[in-house]
Scaffold this motif. Structure first.
Motif, short mmCIF file in Angstrom:
data_model
loop_
_atom_site.label_atom_id
_atom_site.label_comp_id
_atom_site.label_asym_id
_atom_site.label_seq_id
_atom_site.Cartn_x
_atom_site.Cartn_y
_atom_site.Cartn_z
N ALA A 324 0.90 -1.07 -0.15
CA ALA A 324 0.04 -0.20 0.06
C ALA A 324 0.92 1.27 -0.16
N GLU A 325 1.90 1.25 0.86
CA GLU A 325 2.82 2.39 0.85
C GLU A 325 3.52 2.37 -0.54
N LYS A 326 3.87 1.70 -1.09
CA LYS A 326 4.66 1.73 -2.33
C LYS A 326 3.73 2.15 -3.20
N THR A 327 2.46 1.88 -3.45
CA THR A 327 1.46 2.24 -4.47
C THR A 327 1.35 3.66 -4.05
N LEU A 328 1.07 4.24 -2.78
CA LEU A 328 0.77 5.35 -2.65
C LEU A 328 1.94 6.39 -3.16
N ARG A 329 3.11 6.19 -2.74
CA ARG A 329 4.32 6.60 -2.96
C ARG A 329 4.62 7.15 -4.45
N GLU A 330 4.15 5.95 -5.33
CA GLU A 330 4.32 5.98 -6.74
C GLU A 330 3.25 6.97 -7.40
N PHE A 331 2.12 6.87 -6.71
CA PHE A 331 0.97 7.68 -6.89
C PHE A 331 1.11 9.13 -6.99
N VAL A 332 1.82 9.58 -5.91
CA VAL A 332 2.20 10.81 -5.36
C VAL A 332 3.27 11.40 -6.21
N GLY A 333 4.33 10.58 -6.36
CA GLY A 333 5.49 10.92 -7.40
C GLY A 333 6.51 11.47 -6.20
N PRO A 334 7.60 12.05 -6.83
CA PRO A 334 8.85 12.39 -6.24
C PRO A 334 8.74 13.20 -4.98
N GLU A 335 7.69 14.14 -4.84
CA GLU A 335 7.66 14.88 -3.65
C GLU A 335 7.50 13.96 -2.53
N ALA A 336 7.09 12.97 -2.56
CA ALA A 336 6.83 11.98 -1.38
C ALA A 336 7.87 11.30 -0.87
N ALA A 337 9.10 11.39 -1.76
CA ALA A 337 10.32 10.54 -1.28
C ALA A 337 10.60 10.73 0.17
N ASP A 338 10.90 11.76 0.85
CA ASP A 338 11.47 11.89 2.00
C ASP A 338 10.44 12.09 2.92
N VAL A 339 9.12 11.82 2.79
CA VAL A 339 8.06 11.99 3.71
C VAL A 339 7.79 10.76 4.60
N GLN A 340 7.73 10.76 5.73
CA GLN A 340 7.36 9.76 6.55
C GLN A 340 5.86 9.39 6.55
N ALA A 341 5.77 7.97 6.17
CA ALA A 341 4.47 7.35 5.99
C ALA A 341 3.82 7.06 7.71
N ASN A 342 2.50 7.31 7.65
CA ASN A 342 1.67 7.33 8.88
C ASN A 342 0.72 5.74 8.67
N HIS A 343 1.00 4.87 9.25
CA HIS A 343 0.20 3.65 9.13
C HIS A 343 -0.78 3.32 10.04
N ILE A 344 -2.15 3.44 9.68
CA ILE A 344 -3.26 3.55 10.62
C ILE A 344 -4.12 2.28 10.52
N LYS A 345 -4.35 1.74 11.69
CA LYS A 345 -5.52 0.28 11.76
C LYS A 345 -6.92 1.22 12.00
N MET A 346 -7.81 0.62 11.23
CA MET A 346 -9.10 1.28 11.62
C MET A 346 -10.15 0.54 12.10
N ARG A 347 -10.77 1.00 13.13
CA ARG A 347 -11.82 0.13 13.44
C ARG A 347 -13.00 0.79 13.15
N ILE A 348 -13.88 -0.05 12.32
CA ILE A 348 -14.75 0.26 11.34
C ILE A 348 -16.32 -0.20 12.15
N GLY A 349 -16.78 0.77 12.30
CA GLY A 349 -18.41 0.43 12.92
C GLY A 349 -18.49 1.29 14.11
N ARG A 350 -19.65 0.87 14.95
CA ARG A 350 -19.79 2.14 16.13
C ARG A 350 -20.17 1.14 17.49
N SER A 351 -19.90 1.94 18.35
CA SER A 351 -20.35 1.60 19.79
C SER A 351 -21.63 1.23 19.78
N GLU A 352 -22.08 0.16 20.40
CA GLU A 352 -23.76 -0.11 20.46
C GLU A 352 -24.47 0.97 20.85
N ARG A 353 -23.85 1.65 22.14
CA ARG A 353 -24.59 2.93 22.53
C ARG A 353 -23.45 3.69 22.59
#
Ligand code: FAD
Length: 533
Positions: A324-353
């Motif tokens: 995913a990171e490789k694809t994203l860096r290629e998508f953005v181009g050279p400007e992304a070269a030295d930028v640190q990536a933030n990997h996030i795990k997402m909790r998808i859904g809702r609290s019952e209440r």
């Protein structure tokens, strides 16, 4: 230290006290809004950790966000420059139908002619292959990368709302304006907004404590009696707002409220994000959030004043974090070269209440769906409005708690349906990920609605019936833009006189052409603002 006496909520003479745990976008939006709503009549304390950072994403909004700033009596000029904010006229979806195709979900209601939606007329007599261009003015403005304000600052919206930006009129909220549509939203740097709101809140009396909450104490009824901090002792209040992000320290960890996962219907559970500095004075600032379909999800692109925010939202069942990171860096181009990536795990859904006993979760602590339609901050804003509306009178206030919980559930379940439509409705089916989107489980009610929409475009009687921020026109945009579901026009339109519909299509085209000529680009608009500052 004690943040204030645990005031008695049943005694109207006493100051109410609210302890907000967490100082990300949710924590500070809540603190600022409570002060704007209740002033000194409510004590507000925000405790946030210096070690546990905020999520660091969340830069695109709904147009309803204007009510938030208006409620705080803030003008765009007060906060936009401080947050590197830009304008957003809608969401641009790229490659969801097929490579090279794009369509918009703009902030613009769909017209009707002779009692039939313009989308129905469009199916009967398409003016071009572009539903969005034929039926909305905003699509042309997005394609031409226009600003929603003229160079002198006059908003495109003038005349739509009489109180746009005057800062004095009665304040509005989402609930009052459900039928209306403000034509634009914003992109901004999330951490700068939190910083701006920190000052707004503390200037108005919010107590700000930087510390870790290490323990949550419950009384014999299961209500939070106080929280313990590492260095500032005990904090207690009448109401506790859990804004601790995906951790949900109070709601989930202390009270054990169950979580309703949406993973079976919305499998994207991971993201990798980059903040890419760019010379935006040279690069066009597109007035929309772009969502570009990828092999296992999609990439967002959010243009700000001095950088872009971008990220790949994907399902880890189909793609590794490295890919995913490789694809994203290629998508953005050279400007992304030295930028640190933030990997996030997402909790998808809702609290019952989201509101249990004297704890209300707001923001990621309450629930979250992938940011395809920028709903995270909208959820926060909606929750804050509801907590003000249903502010508790006392411990036994079950009626208000239940009403609040229902409204949060409705918003999240409605948005879940809307997001599912993007995938099942996308024509793209060129690999396992996209093929699976056509057979994956979707909510039963949505499956029934889709069968109706094949014969009758979405309207207020056939979309999710409770308020969830997305009017029927939004469903038309996705259904007719993404192109995977065949929709037929009403048979009555074969018999009706199409003259008035043709006049309306012509009017939209002419209005769009005129505005494209008149309005500046965002770059020109912000350059003029800087020159006049
Ligand atoms: P966080 O930002 O995680 O903040 C949590 C806070 O709690 C921090 O201040 C932390 O210090 C504090 N905290 C945690 N534990 C403790 C403790 N023990 N003691 C004290 N403090 C503690 N929304 C949109 O509207 N538009 C978007 O474009 C968008 N994009 C997104 C992209 C991604 C990949 C993700 C994951 C989310 C996106 N969102 C978006 C959602 C948006 O980011 C969130 O809704 C928003 O940032 C609110 O986050 P939060 O304040 O709930 O949590």
């Amino acid at each position: 230290m004690n943040s204030g006496a645990a005031a008695n909520l049943t005694d109207p003479g006493k100051t109410k006290s609210v302890v907000i745990v967490g100082g990300g976008t949710a924590g500070w939006m809540t603190a600022a809004y409570l002060k704007a709503a209740f002033g000194d009549r409510v004590d507000v304390t925000v405790v946030e950790s210096a070690q546990i950072g905020a999520i660091g994403v969340g830069e695109a909004t709904f147009s309803d966000i204007r009510h938030f700033f208006e409620f705080l009596r803030l003008e765009e000029s007060d906060w936009m420059p401080a947050c590197n904010a830009t304008y957003k006229l809608g969401v641009r979806f790229e490659d969801w139908r097929e490579p090279g195709h794009h369509f918009y979900h703009p902030f613009e209601q769909l017209g009707s002619v002779d009692g039939f939606s313009l989308s129905d007329w469009w199916l009967r007599m398409p003016q071009s292959s572009r539903f969005d261009r034929d039926c909305f003015v905003m699509a042309a403005l997005c394609d031409a990368e226009r600003s929603p304000r003229y160079a002198d600052g006059t908003p495109l919206a003038q005349g739509v709302f009489e109180n746009v930006g005057d800062g004095q009129s009665a304040r509005s909220n989402i609930a009052e304006y459900q039928g209306a549509q403000f034509p634009y939203a914003y992109h901004f740097e999330a951490h700068l907004l939190a910083k701006f709101l920190t000052k707004y809140g503390t200037d108005r009396g919010v107590k700000h404590i930087t510390d870790n909450v290490v323990d949550v104490a419950l009384d014999h009824q299961g209500f939070v009696s106080h929280v313990n901090t590492a260095e500032n002792g005990t904090l207690s209040g009448d109401l506790y707002i859990d804004c601790t992000g995906f951790r949900a320290l109070l709601l989930k960890q202390a009270l054990g409220e169950p979580f309703v996962s949406f993973q079976d219907t919305l499998p994207n559970n991971s993201a990798v994000a980059l903040q890419v500095p760019m010379d935006m004075e040279r690069k066009a600032i597109r007035p929309c959030t772009t969502a570009t379909a990828q092999d296992a999800g999609w990439i967002w692109t959010i243009p700000l004043i001095s950088r872009i925010g971008t990220g790949y939202v994907y399902a880890d069942e189909y793609l590794s974090a490295e890919e995913a990171e490789k694809t994203l860096r290629e998508f953005v181009g050279p400007e992304a070269a030295d930028v640190q990536a933030n990997h996030i795990k997402m909790r998808i859904g809702r609290s019952e209440r989201s509101w249990v006993n004297n704890v209300v979760g707001i923001g990621l602590a309450s629930g979250f769906v992938e940011p395809l339609e920028s709903t995270g901050i909208f959820f926060i804003h909606h929750a804050i409005e509801q907590i003000v509306r249903y502010f508790p009178g006392g411990r036994d206030d079950d009626v208000r708690r239940d009403a609040y919980n229902r409204s949060i559930e409705h918003v999240m379940e409605g948005v879940r349906e809307f997001l599912c439509l993007h995938y099942v409705g996308a024509k793209r089916a060129d690999n396992r990920y996209w093929k699976d989107t056509k057979t994956r489980k979707i909510p039963d009610a949505l499956a029934e609605r889709i069968e109706i929409w094949k014969h009758k475009v979405p309207d207020s009687e056939s979309v999710y019936p409770y308020y969830h921020g997305l009017p029927p026109y939004s469903y038309n945009c996705i259904l007719l833009g993404a192109g995977g579901i065949e929709v037929k026009h009403s048979p009555a339109l074969d018999l009706a006189d199409p003259t008035a519909a043709q006049v309306e299509f012509d009017r939209i085209r002419q209005k769009a052409d005129k505005l494209v000529q008149e309005l500046p680009s965002q770059n020109e608009f912000f350059a003029a603002m800087r020159a006049n500052a």
